[in-house]
Design a protein around this motif. Structure first.
Motif, PDB file in Angstrom:
ATOM      1  N   GLN A 193       0.827  -1.199   0.000  1.00 36.38           N
ATOM      2  CA  GLN A 193       0.000   0.000   0.000  1.00 36.38           C
ATOM      3  C   GLN A 193       0.868   1.258   0.000  1.00 36.38           C
ATOM      4  O   GLN A 193       0.599   2.214  -0.742  1.00 36.38           O
ATOM      5  CB  GLN A 193      -0.925  -0.004   1.219  1.00 36.38           C
ATOM      6  CG  GLN A 193      -1.972  -1.101   1.199  1.00 36.38           C
ATOM      7  CD  GLN A 193      -2.796  -1.121   2.483  1.00 36.38           C
ATOM      8  OE1 GLN A 193      -2.481  -0.438   3.462  1.00 36.38           O
ATOM      9  NE2 GLN A 193      -3.855  -1.906   2.486  1.00 36.38           N
ATOM     10  N   CYS A 197       1.145   3.851  -3.132  1.00 37.02           N
ATOM     11  CA  CYS A 197       0.850   5.279  -2.958  1.00 37.02           C
ATOM     12  C   CYS A 197       2.048   6.134  -3.359  1.00 37.02           C
ATOM     13  O   CYS A 197       1.882   7.234  -3.900  1.00 37.02           O
ATOM     14  CB  CYS A 197       0.462   5.558  -1.507  1.00 37.02           C
ATOM     15  SG  CYS A 197      -1.176   4.929  -1.053  1.00 37.02           S
ATOM     16  N   LEU A 229       1.857   6.611  -6.986  1.00 40.60           N
ATOM     17  CA  LEU A 229       0.829   7.591  -7.325  1.00 40.60           C
ATOM     18  C   LEU A 229       1.322   9.013  -7.075  1.00 40.60           C
ATOM     19  O   LEU A 229       1.011   9.935  -7.850  1.00 40.60           O
ATOM     20  CB  LEU A 229      -0.439   7.322  -6.515  1.00 40.60           C
ATOM     21  CG  LEU A 229      -1.222   6.059  -6.881  1.00 40.60           C
ATOM     22  CD1 LEU A 229      -2.387   5.855  -5.908  1.00 40.60           C
ATOM     23  CD2 LEU A 229      -1.747   6.151  -8.313  1.00 40.60           C
ATOM     24  N   VAL A 230       2.071   9.202  -6.011  1.00 37.89           N
ATOM     25  CA  VAL A 230       2.637  10.524  -5.725  1.00 37.89           C
ATOM     26  C   VAL A 230       3.575  10.950  -6.852  1.00 37.89           C
ATOM     27  O   VAL A 230       3.546  12.102  -7.299  1.00 37.89           O
ATOM     28  CB  VAL A 230       3.385  10.514  -4.377  1.00 37.89           C
ATOM     29  CG1 VAL A 230       4.243  11.767  -4.222  1.00 37.89           C
ATOM     30  CG2 VAL A 230       2.395  10.421  -3.223  1.00 37.89           C
ATOM     31  N   LEU A 240       7.115   8.837   1.039  1.00 35.63           N
ATOM     32  CA  LEU A 240       6.562   7.485   0.945  1.00 35.63           C
ATOM     33  C   LEU A 240       7.546   6.524   0.294  1.00 35.63           C
ATOM     34  O   LEU A 240       7.624   5.348   0.678  1.00 35.63           O
ATOM     35  CB  LEU A 240       5.244   7.506   0.168  1.00 35.63           C
ATOM     36  CG  LEU A 240       4.065   8.181   0.861  1.00 35.63           C
ATOM     37  CD1 LEU A 240       2.803   8.045   0.012  1.00 35.63           C
ATOM     38  CD2 LEU A 240       3.813   7.586   2.250  1.00 35.63           C
ATOM     39  N   LEU A 265      -2.208   6.994   6.168  1.00 38.86           N
ATOM     40  CA  LEU A 265      -1.869   6.878   4.747  1.00 38.86           C
ATOM     41  C   LEU A 265      -2.994   7.419   3.873  1.00 38.86           C
ATOM     42  O   LEU A 265      -2.733   8.123   2.881  1.00 38.86           O
ATOM     43  CB  LEU A 265      -1.578   5.416   4.388  1.00 38.86           C
ATOM     44  CG  LEU A 265      -1.089   5.169   2.950  1.00 38.86           C
ATOM     45  CD1 LEU A 265       0.185   5.951   2.664  1.00 38.86           C
ATOM     46  CD2 LEU A 265      -0.868   3.670   2.712  1.00 38.86           C
ATOM     47  N   SER A 266      -4.227   7.129   4.240  1.00 36.48           N
ATOM     48  CA  SER A 266      -5.363   7.643   3.473  1.00 36.48           C
ATOM     49  C   SER A 266      -5.412   9.163   3.520  1.00 36.48           C
ATOM     50  O   SER A 266      -5.630   9.830   2.499  1.00 36.48           O
ATOM     51  CB  SER A 266      -6.676   7.056   4.005  1.00 36.48           C
ATOM     52  OG  SER A 266      -6.694   5.648   3.862  1.00 36.48           O
ATOM     53  N   TYR A 282      -2.924  11.152   4.098  1.00 38.02           N
ATOM     54  CA  TYR A 282      -1.774  11.651   3.359  1.00 38.02           C
ATOM     55  C   TYR A 282      -2.080  11.743   1.877  1.00 38.02           C
ATOM     56  O   TYR A 282      -1.726  12.728   1.209  1.00 38.02           O
ATOM     57  CB  TYR A 282      -0.568  10.738   3.587  1.00 38.02           C
ATOM     58  CG  TYR A 282       0.703  11.244   2.931  1.00 38.02           C
ATOM     59  CD1 TYR A 282       1.590  12.056   3.631  1.00 38.02           C
ATOM     60  CD2 TYR A 282       0.999  10.929   1.609  1.00 38.02           C
ATOM     61  CE1 TYR A 282       2.740  12.539   3.027  1.00 38.02           C
ATOM     62  CE2 TYR A 282       2.139  11.408   0.997  1.00 38.02           C
ATOM     63  CZ  TYR A 282       3.013  12.205   1.710  1.00 38.02           C
ATOM     64  OH  TYR A 282       4.135  12.687   1.097  1.00 38.02           O
ATOM     65  N   MET A 283      -2.735  10.729   1.332  1.00 37.15           N
ATOM     66  CA  MET A 283      -3.003  10.694  -0.099  1.00 37.15           C
ATOM     67  C   MET A 283      -4.128  11.639  -0.511  1.00 37.15           C
ATOM     68  O   MET A 283      -4.151  12.125  -1.642  1.00 37.15           O
ATOM     69  CB  MET A 283      -3.349   9.269  -0.532  1.00 37.15           C
ATOM     70  CG  MET A 283      -2.197   8.291  -0.412  1.00 37.15           C
ATOM     71  SD  MET A 283      -0.731   8.800  -1.351  1.00 37.15           S
ATOM     72  CE  MET A 283      -1.366   8.715  -3.038  1.00 37.15           C
TER      73      MET A 283
END
Length: 254
Positions: A91, A95, A98-99, A117, A231-232, A234-235
């Motif tokens: 995960q 992420c 994705l960043v 991350l 984490l959620s 953060y994203m």
């Protein structure tokens, strides 16, 4: 060696650690809100050179990595197996990808190839390996971890080479110049901070478990909730902040 009664229960709820991580999340959101306001020229602030903002960033990243190191000590105490670790790791790594993709769209010349991350994904593996070892009897193990952390933190100040100045190699941290990127959290020196977190977590679990597993007051419960979904948050926080700022600009411009 700690007496059994001194140790945190294997499945204790670590609300205090969650709340500490939640505090880091709030601090980060406030920091990024200021960064976004400066990016859209709504405030006059230099997040790239102003020492005040640079120190803020260092402290925020340090707090996240300390919490991550402590979390690996907790996971090791709870008997976390590698398959579960790899699911969580995937995960974080996903992420991170994705960043990179999102930053490439917003900052084509300074996109994030190895941010917080990315660094955390690499360093978590090291922390996962050493955490069970740190929990074994013997205070000397924590001294070794603290010393290793000091070496990791100081090494980039004494060892640099141009080989590490490319995007493909700057993730290690032994660069001769800081790369042009919106976020950069190389393994060195930051692994040292995570190792300190592992050492702190192992010490607390063996000697002062209440520091991590003790009850927290109702006012801190929201922070603990944020910490459990870090984490959620953060994203999602940057798209929400940027969307709100652009929406506000559009409304004011009407």
């Amino acid at each position: 060696m700690a007496r059994p009664s001194d140790e945190a229960p294997a499945r204790a709820r670590f609300d205090r650690l969650d709340a500490l991580r939640g505090a880091a999340i709030v601090w980060m959101v406030v920091f990024h809100f200021g960064f976004d306001l400066a990016h859209y020229r709504l405030i006059d602030a230099d997040f790239y050179r102003d020492r005040f903002w640079l120190v803020q960033r260092t402290l925020i990243v340090s707090l996240f990595l300390l919490c991550a190191g402590i979390g690996q000590a907790v996971a090791a105490r709870q008997g976390q197996r590698w398959p579960r670790f790899w699911r969580r790791w995937a995960q974080v790594a996903g992420c991170a990808a994705l960043v990179s993709a999102g930053s490439a769209l917003m900052f084509p010349q300074s996109w994030i190839s190895f941010g917080v991350l990315h660094g955390m994904a690499v360093m978590l593996i090291a922390a996962r390996i050493v955490a069970p070892w740190a929990l074994r009897p013997g205070g000397w193990r924590l001294v070794v971890l603290l010393a290793a952390g000091i070496v990791a933190v100081l090494l980039p100040s004494f060892v640099q080479h141009a080989f590490f100045d490319t995007r493909a190699t700057n993730w290690l941290g032994l660069v001769t110049r800081k790369p042009r990127t919106e976020d950069w959290v190389p393994v060195l020196p930051w692994l040292g901070v995570m190792l300190w977190g592992v050492a702190a977590g192992a010490w607390a679990l063996k000697r002062r478990p209440g520091l991590l597993a003790g009850a927290i007051g109702r006012p801190l419960q929201p922070l603990a909730m944020l910490g459990r979904w870090s984490l959620s948050v953060y994203m999602l926080h940057q798209p929400v902040l940027i969307g709100a700022i652009l929406g506000g600009i559009a409304l004011i411009g009407r």
